[in-house]
Structure formats: structure tokens, C-alpha cells
Design a protein around this motif. Structure first.
Motif, PDB file in Angstrom:
ATOM      1  N   PHE A 294     -13.153  -2.040  -2.858  1.00 32.11           N
ATOM      2  CA  PHE A 294     -13.078  -0.695  -3.410  1.00 32.11           C
ATOM      3  C   PHE A 294     -11.622  -0.417  -3.777  1.00 32.11           C
ATOM      4  N   ARG A 295     -11.443   0.432  -4.765  1.00 31.03           N
ATOM      5  CA  ARG A 295     -10.101   0.665  -5.304  1.00 31.03           C
ATOM      6  C   ARG A 295      -9.823   2.161  -5.362  1.00 31.03           C
ATOM      7  N   TYR A 296      -8.590   2.516  -5.000  1.00 30.43           N
ATOM      8  CA  TYR A 296      -8.095   3.870  -5.203  1.00 30.43           C
ATOM      9  C   TYR A 296      -6.622   3.759  -5.556  1.00 30.43           C
ATOM     10  N   GLY A 297      -6.248   4.176  -6.772  1.00 26.84           N
ATOM     11  CA  GLY A 297      -4.866   4.036  -7.205  1.00 26.84           C
ATOM     12  C   GLY A 297      -4.450   2.580  -7.165  1.00 26.84           C
ATOM     13  N   ASP A 298      -3.359   2.269  -6.450  1.00 28.37           N
ATOM     14  CA  ASP A 298      -2.915   0.882  -6.351  1.00 28.37           C
ATOM     15  C   ASP A 298      -3.378   0.218  -5.059  1.00 28.37           C
ATOM     16  N   TRP A 299      -4.367   0.826  -4.383  1.00 23.05           N
ATOM     17  CA  TRP A 299      -4.888   0.288  -3.121  1.00 23.05           C
ATOM     18  C   TRP A 299      -6.227  -0.416  -3.317  1.00 23.05           C
ATOM     19  N   LEU A 300      -6.400  -1.514  -2.573  1.00 26.97           N
ATOM     20  CA  LEU A 300      -7.679  -2.208  -2.458  1.00 26.97           C
ATOM     21  C   LEU A 300      -8.124  -2.182  -1.002  1.00 26.97           C
TER      22      LEU A 300
END
Length: 273
Positions: free
Chosen positions: A102-108
């Protein structure tokens, strides 16, 4: 239970780890060795960092072993930090939006395990997700809910604390609902600079998790060629890719791992309020 791996280090092609080893992640999708289920065929996903700060995603509901495009992509994509995941559903629908990472902004973020009594606590867990984050929730898994709850608990500023606080919150909801099923998990998260991983369970029966460090030189006869003297890369994964015991270190139960610059730190972790 799912199988996953996370790599951080000098750029290598994804197929080096996904296809070439004797117990590659793609083989694990059919014949997992350290899981309560051997087949992980409810979709797969890749997440990787390249020239942009926002990571790329490729996810599908097909079993990883049957996707005709996956091998070609894995041969061509070289990345200094990437996630790969093969899914075995614990009850939620097989859909692309439920596939990890899952992805949010530059986070996985990706996950293996299950929140005990998820149907009983789902509404309460989702109710704790910050309103500005909840609108980005797309699927129905407990894994994605954990990710967005952890983001609201400070994942971007204090990853270890965010994991501990999120686990504690969910345990509280499980107790309030009288849930007796265990909460078991391994998970990985990254901002593109550092790799974080956790292994934890409420009953001391956590899913398996291992790590290794060194310079990945490829594979030969199904065995990972790893130069331990060149400690520029780290691999964290659900189960070893070959039978060489010198390659793999098991992450202890109730632990938090940080990898950066080829170095690894593992420390105890306990839920906190």
C-alpha cells in the motif's frame, strides 16, 4: 498467511530475488515452507523507488506464478529499494485494491498476518483512523487499516513508536469485544530512505521473518551469491531464499528492525499506550 520481501541497497534487478533463488518469492507463492498455508495465490504486488520520490506500484489479482508480464518487468526494473508481496487472503476480497504493498505519499507498507476477530473490530479500528487519512483508504483489508492508523500515530516521524501505539490500540479494541483469536503480524514500511520491519504477536507465535546483509552478486544454482564483506545491502523477508544457514538471521519475536546504508539494527518492541 502471505509471503513478502523487502530489499534496500545498491540497485539490482528485481528478478534476482523474485525468480532466481531456489526458494524465490515466486516459488513461495506456490510452495511456502514456513507458513500455515503453502499457496499464496490471491494476488501479488511490487512497490519500488526510482527517479521519483513517490514509489511505483504494480499489483494484480492473478497468482504471481501465472502473470506473464511479471518476469519481464522484474528483469527490467532495477531499484535500490523495493517491496514484493504474494497474498493469501485471510477473508477479505481478492481485488487489486487489497493487494500489497500500500502507498501513501512517499511511503510503502506491506503486511503478513491477521488482526484476530477482524469482522468484530473492523468498524472500531477504522473509526480511529484520522479523517484526513481515511479518505485515501481504498480496500477492505486489516493490513491497509493498520497502515493508515499507524500513519496517524506518527509513522513518518517515529516509526517504532507508531507501530507500538497502533498495536496497543488494536489490542484494546480486541479486548473490549472479547476477541480470543490472536493478533499476529510481520510488516515492512519505508520512506524510500530507510527500511523498517516488525515481527510481533499476542500469543508468541509470530509469522516467520529473517534478514541478511551484504553485497548481492546474483544467484548460482539456485543459491544467493552474497558477499558478506561488502555490507551495502539488506534483505528482510518472510523466509530464506536458499538453504545456506550462514545467509539468514531470524528476527526475534516482538522486535523492530531498522535498515539504513547497509546497516541493520534490531531492538525489542512492546505495545505502548
Amino acid at each position: 498467511m502471505c509471503r513478502w520481501l523487502a530489499y534496500a541497497g545498491v540497485p539490482i534487478s528485481m528478478d534476482t530475488l523474485l525468480f532466481q533463488p531456489r526458494n524465490s518469492l515466486i516459488r513461495q507463492s506456490l510452495h511456502a515452507q514456513r507458513s500455515v498455508v503453502s499457496i499464496n495465490g490471491d494476488g501479488f504486488g511490487l512497490g519500488w523507488y526510482g527517479d521519483l520520490s513517490r514509489p511505483g506500484l504494480y499489483r494484480d489479482t492473478m497468482p504471481a506464478w501465472s502473470d506473464a508480464n511479471l518476469r519481464s518487468l522484474a528483469e527490467q526494473i532495477r531499484s535500490p529499494l523495493y517491496f514484493a508481496h504474494v497474498r493469501a487472503s485471510t477473508g477479505t476480497a481478492t481485488s487489486r485494491l487489497n493487494c500489497h504493498p500500500f502507498r501513501y505519499g512517499d511511503w510503502l507498507f506491506m503486511h503478513n498476518g491477521q488482526i484476530g476477530g477482524w469482522p468484530q473490530v473492523r468498524q472500531d479500528v477504522e473509526g480511529l483512523i484520522r479523517r484526513d487519512l481515511y479518505r485515501f483508504r481504498e480496500g477492505s483489508t486489516d493490513s491497509e487499516a493498520f497502515f493508515f492508523l499507524a500513519l496517524g500515530n506518527g509513522l513518518m516521524e517515529d516509526p517504532a513508536g507508531a507501530f507500538a501505539r497502533t498495536i496497543a490500540q488494536i489490542l484494546g479494541l480486541m479486548r473490549a469485544e472479547g476477541v480470543e483469536e490472536p493478533f499476529r503480524m510481520t510488516a515492512a514500511a519505508s520512506d524510500g530512505q530507510r527500511l523498517y520491519a516488525v515481527r510481533w504477536s499476542s500469543d508468541k507465535h509470530s509469522p516467520s521473518l529473517y534478514w541478511t546483509q551484504g553485497h548481492v552478486e546474483g544467484c548460482q544454482d539456485g543459491k544467493l551469491c552474497l558477499d558478506g564483506g561488502g555490507r551495502d545491502s539488506v534483505l528482510v523477508l518472510s523466509e530464506p531464499l536458499d538453504e545456506d544457514p550462514g545467509h539468514w538471521t531470524e528476527v526475534p519475536d516482538a522486535s523492530f528492525l531498522v535498515a539504513e546504508g547497509g546497516q541493520v539494527r534490531v531492538e525489542p518492541m512492546a505495545p505502548v499506550t
